[in-house]
Design an enzyme around this catalytic site. Structure first.
Site, PDB file in Angstrom:
ATOM      1  N   HIS A  86       0.822  -1.217   0.000  1.00  0.00           N
ATOM      2  CA  HIS A  86       0.000   0.000   0.000  1.00  0.00           C
ATOM      3  C   HIS A  86       0.853   1.263   0.000  1.00  0.00           C
ATOM      4  CE1 HIS A  86       0.140  -0.047   4.553  1.00  0.00           C
ATOM      5  NE2 HIS A  86       0.131   1.237   4.375  1.00  0.00           N
ATOM      6  N   ASP A 222       1.116  -7.661   2.287  1.00  0.00           N
ATOM      7  CA  ASP A 222       1.255  -6.230   2.012  1.00  0.00           C
ATOM      8  C   ASP A 222       2.724  -5.796   1.860  1.00  0.00           C
ATOM      9  OD1 ASP A 222       0.877  -3.528   1.788  1.00  0.00           O
ATOM     10  OD2 ASP A 222      -0.459  -3.348   3.506  1.00  0.00           O
ATOM     11  N   SER A 656       4.026   2.216   8.443  1.00  0.00           N
ATOM     12  CA  SER A 656       3.812   1.245   7.380  1.00  0.00           C
ATOM     13  C   SER A 656       5.107   0.981   6.656  1.00  0.00           C
ATOM     14  CB  SER A 656       2.792   1.757   6.374  1.00  0.00           C
ATOM     15  OG  SER A 656       1.516   1.443   6.820  1.00  0.00           O
TER      16      SER A 656
END
Ligand code: ARG
Ligand code: GLU
Length: 721
Positions: A86, A222, A656
Site C-alpha cells: 500500500h 502487504d 507502514s
C-alpha cells in the site's frame, strides 16, 4: 510484609508508568539512556549502539523514510528495499493501464534493466540527529507572544540548519518535541532515483482489501520492492540510465528461524503523528465531533465511488487508489472513537486533570505557573470546536469534489498571464506542464462520478456546516439554485472545461495569454477559486490564531506534566522522525469471550476465499502452492505457512513498511497496520488492546521466491535459517 511490597510496586508502576509494556515511540539517540536496560530485560540481545550510532554503521543506516509517509528497509548490498504494497501502490498504479495492469497481475522485473523509475518518489536516510534546544531557543523568553517566539525559533533554526549542512549534499530539519519544549536537528540524505522492482498482484498484496483493513485476523501480503540507485560515487542523483544500485552502509539480515508468542520485537521507522498528552477537551473534540463529521462525509464518497467501481472495470482501475485512501481513515476514525469510548479515555484524562489541578494549586509557584491552565483549555476548546467542525466540512466535504481541487491548479497560470514581466515562453512552459498534469488527472477521472460526489457533498456542506463559516460564494450559488444541487451540478459539469478532457487539452494546446480570460470565466474555476480564497484568506487566519493559542497552552501543559511526574519516562509524540517502539509478540482479547491468536496462516486465506467477492479472490498460483503444501524453507516449525502476526509495539501511520526486528536485530516482519480495537493509541495507548500488525517475512520471501519465481531477489538478501 509481602502485601506491603506488592502495594509499593503497584503504586510505582502507576506513577512511573513502567507497567504499560509496549507503549512509547522512543528516540534512537536516547535508547541507551532510557530504554536499553528494559529492552535487554525483555530479551533483546543487541545493544542500543547497534540500533543507532553516529560513529559506525548501525541498523539506522538500513532504514528510510519512503516517499512522504511510509518507512522502508534495505535488504541487500545492492540498494534493494522492502516496504508495503500500500506504500508502493500509487507508483504501481501509475505504471498500470488496462493492457498492463500491474495492480491486478503483479509486476516483477526479471533484470535490473526492467526496474521502473518513479519520478517524484524519494527515500530519505537519517545521517544523524542531535539535540539543539539551547540554540533553537536562544533569545526566547517565556513572556513573549507565541508569534514572536515562533519567528525567533524559525530564524535560529535556519542558522542551525545552514551550519549543519555546510559543504555537504545533505538536507536538514529542526523539529519540535514535547510541544516545543525541546528541539532536535536531523541531518538527512535524500535519494531520488528509486525504481520499482516487484509487487505481488493485489489479491495477495491487498488481500482482504478494505474489508479487512485495520483488522485482525489479517492475511494481507502487504509488501512491494524497490531499489535505490545512486551515481558512481554512491551519492544521490536524479534518475539516469547511468546510475548504479546504491550500496548502503548497512542492510538487514533476514531471519527464517521463526518466533513465538512472548518473543521480544522492535519496530524501527517513521511514525507520523500521535497526541498522547492532550487535555480531555481535545480528545473529546476529536472522538465525538471531528471524527463523526469526517466519517459521515467519507461514507458518502465511498458509497458513490464503490458503486461506480462495482459496475465498471475502467472505473475500478481509476478509483481504486482513491477509494483505498478515503476508506483507510474512514475506518480508522470509526475504530478510534470506539476505542476512546471503551477505554474511558475522557474520564481517565479528567481524573488526571483533577490530580493535576490539585498538584498545581498545592504550591504558590506552580499555582502561578499552571493554576489557570485547565480553565484556559476549557475556554479555548469551547471557541475552537465550531471552527474546527467548519474546517472539517470544508476539507472533507468541498475538497472531496475532485473538480474543485483540479481547477484550483490553474490559479498560477492565470496569475502569470496577468504578470507583464512574464514572456510568452514562460506562459507556454506553464501551460505545457498543465497539459501533462491534465492528462494524468483525466486518466483517473470520471466526471459522472465526480458530479455525484458534488451533489452529495455540497448538500451536506450547505445543510450541516455552520452557516456563518460557509464559503460565501458557495452559500450564494446554492441558494440561487434554491438548494437544488443537481441543478447546479448539471450546469457546472456541462459548462466547465475541467470536466471534459478533450476540450481541456484542445484549449491548452492552443493556449496564449489572452485565453486566461476563459479560465477565469469557467464555472469550475470560479468555484475552486472561491473555495480556496476563503480557505486561505479568511479561514486560515482564524485557524492560525487558534493554533497559536493552542501551541502556547499545550507547550506549558507538557512542561507541567513533566514537572508533576519527575519519575516518569516520557516519550515524545510522533512527528515523522525516526523512532523505536518495542514490545512482545502477543495475542489479545477484543471482546468478551473472544481471544485472538498471535499469528495467521495460509489456511486462513483459503478459509476466506470467495470468488464472488473482490477482496477475497485467491490468486490461482497461490492456491496451487497451498494444495501442494510447497512452502520450502519458509514453513514454520508447525509446518504451516505463517502469513501475519501481531505484537504490542506502539505504532502509527507512517510506520507502514517499518521493519519488525527480533532480539538479534534481524528482520522477521514488515509492519503494515494496527488492530481496530487499538486504533485510539494515537491518543491513548492500551496495553490490552493495542497491537501492530505485521507481515511475516517468511511469507514475503515465499511469495517472491515460490510464487513470483524472482529468486534473483532472494539470492541478493542475507538470510539466516
Ligand atoms: N490501514 C493501513 C494504513 O493505515 C493500510 C492502508 C492501505 N489499505 C487500504 N485498504 N486502504 O496505512
Ligand atoms: N497502515 C499504516 C501506514 O500506512 C500503519 C497503520 C497504523 O496507522 O498503525 O502507516
Amino acid at each position: 510484609m509481602k502485601t506491603k511490597i506488592f502495594i509499593t510496586t503497584a503504586l510505582l508502576g502507576l506513577f512511573i508508568n513502567l507497567s504499560r509494556a509496549g507503549e512509547g515511540m522512543w528516540l534512537p539517540l536516547l535508547l541507551s539512556q532510557l530504554n536499553e536496560k528494559e529492552m535487554r530485560d525483555m530479551g533483546m540481545k543487541i545493544t542500543a549502539e547497534d540500533i543507532y550510532s553516529v560513529n559506525h554503521s548501525s541498523l539506522k543506516d538500513a532504514i528510510v523514510l519512503f516517499g512522504g509517509g511510509c518507512t522502508g528497509e534495505l535488504v541487500s548490498t545492492q540498494g534493494l528495499l522492502l516496504t508495503n504494497h500500500h506504500c508502493g501502490y500509487g507508483n504501481i498504479q501509475k505504471h498500470s493501464s488496462l493492457e498492463k495492469d500491474y495492480l491486478a497481475t503483479g509486476f516483477w522485473a526479471q533484470r535490473m534493466e526492467e526496474e521502473l523509475p518513479n519520478p517524484g518518489l524519494s527515500v530519505t536516510f537519517l545521517v544523524r540527529m542531535e539535540e539543539v534546544t539551547a540554540q533553537t531557543l536562544r533569545g526566547v523568553s517565556n513572556s513573549m507572544s507565541q508569534k514572536m517566539r515562533d519567528s525567533i525559533v524559525s530564524a535560529n533554526n535556519k542558522t542551525i540548519i545552514k551550519d549543519a549542512i555546510k559543504g555537504t549534499h545533505y538536507a536538514a530539519q529542526v523539529k519540535p518535541f514535547f510541544g516545543g519544549n525541546q528541539y532536535y536537528l536531523f541531518v538527512t540524505e535524500v535519494f531520488t532515483d528509486v525504481r520499482l522492482v516487484g509487487a505481488p498482484p493485489s489479491n495477495i498484496g491487498k488481500f482482504g482489501g478494505d474489508t479487512d483493513n485495520w483488522m485482525w485476523p489479517r492475511h494481507t501480503g502487504d509488501f512491494s520492492m524497490f531499489r535505490i540507485y545512486a551515481n558512481k560515487d554512491n551519492k544521490p542523483a536524479e534518475y539516469s540510465k547511468d546510475n548504479v544500485p546504491y550500496k548502503p552502509a548497512k542492510h538487514l539480515t533476514i531471519s527464517l528461524k521463526g518466533f513465538k508468542e512472548g518473543d521480544f520485537t522492535f519496530v524501527y521507522g517513521f511514525p507520523g503523528t500521535t497526541q498522547e498528552y492532550l487535555p480531555s477537551y481535545a480528545v473529546d473534540m476529536t472522538a465525538f465531533q471531528d471524527n463523526p463529521i469526517a466519517i459521515g462525509l467519507r461514507q458518502q464518497r465511498l458509497d458513490i465511488i464503490d458503486r461506480a467501481m462495482e459496475n465498471d472495470r475502467l472505473t475500478r482501475i481509476q478509483y481504486s487508489a482513491k477509494a483505498a485512501g478515503i476508506a483507510n481513515y474512514w475506518k480508522k476514525m470509526i475504530g478510534e472513537t470506539k476505542g476512546i469510548k471503551r477505554l474511558d479515555a475522557i474520564e481517565k484524562k479528567q481524573s488526571f486533570e483533577s490530580a493535576f489541578q490539585k498538584w498545581a494549586d498545592s504550591n504558590p509557584e506552580t499555582k502561578a505557573k499552571y493554576g489557570q491552565l485547565l480553565p484556559a483549555f476549557s475556554k479555548y476548546y469551547s471557541g475552537y470546536v465550531p471552527v474546527n467542525n467548519a474546517y472539517t466540512y470544508l476539507t472533507e466535504g468541498l475538497l472531496g469534489i475532485e473538480m474543485v481541487r483540479f481547477a484550483n491548479s490553474y490559479t498560477n497560470l492565470v496569475k502569470q498571464c496577468a504578470d507583464k514581466s512574464k514572456t510568452e515562453a514562460d506562459i507556454k512552459k506553464i501551460s505545457e506542464q498543465l497539459k501533462a498534469s491534465a492528462v494524468a488527472f483525466h486518466k483517473n477521472y470520471n466526471p459522472i462520478v465526480d458530479k455525484q460526489l458534488f451533489d452529495a457533498l455540497m448538500k451536506s456542506y450547505i445543510t450541516s456546516c455552520e452557516s456563518s463559516l460557509q464559503v460565501p460564494m458557495v452559500k450564494e450559488t446554492a441558494s440561487s439554485y434554491k438548494g437544488n444541487m443537481q441543478a447546479w451540478s448539471n450546469d457546472l459539469y456541462k459548462k466547465s472545461m475541467f470536466a471534459d478532457s478533450v476540450r481541456l487539452l484542445a484549449f491548452l494546446s492552443g493556449f496564449d495569454r489572452g485565453d486566461s480570460r476563459k479560465i477565469e470565466k469557467d464555472p469550475g474555476y470560479i468555484l475552486a477559486k472561491s473555495v480556496y480564497a476563503y480557505l486561505f484568506d479568511d479561514f486560515a487566519p482564524i485557524v492560525n490564531a487558534f493554533n497559536a493559542t493552542n501551541d502556547s497552552l499545550q507547550r506549558l501543559y507538557m512542561a507541567a506534566q513533566m514537572e508533576m511526574q519527575p519519575e516518569k519516562r516520557f516519550y515524545p509524540d510522533a512527528n515523522s522522525t525516526l523512532r523505536v517502539a518495542y514490545g512482545n509478540v502477543k495475542g489479545y482479547k477484543p471482546a468478551d469471550a473472544v481471544g485472538y491468536n498471535w499469528f495467521t496462516t495460509l489456511d486462513g486465506i483459503m478459509e476466506k476465499e470467495n470468488p464472488e467477492i473482490y477482496d477475497y479472490k485467491v490468486e490461482p498460483k497461490l492456491k496451487e502452492l497451498y494444495n501442494l503444501r510447497d512452502y520450502g524453507r519458509y514453513a514454520d516449525a508447525d509446518k504451516s505457512m505463517h502469513v501475519a502476526f501481531i505484537a504490542s509495539n506502539h505504532t502509527t501511520g507512517g510506520n507502514s513498511g517499518s521493519p519488525v526486528l527480533n532480539a538479534d536485530g534481524q528482520l522477521i516482519g514488515i509492519n503494515f497496520d494496527r488492530c481496530w480495537e487499538g486504533t485510539m493509541s494515537d491518543l491513548m495507548y492500551d496495553p490490552d488492546q493495542c497491537r501492530n500488525i505485521s507481515l511475516d517475512i517468511r511469507y514475503c520471501l515465499f511469495i517472491i521466491d515460490k510464487m513470483a519465481g524472482a529468486k534473483r531477489l532472494v539470492d541478493e538478501m542475507t538470510v539466516v535459517e
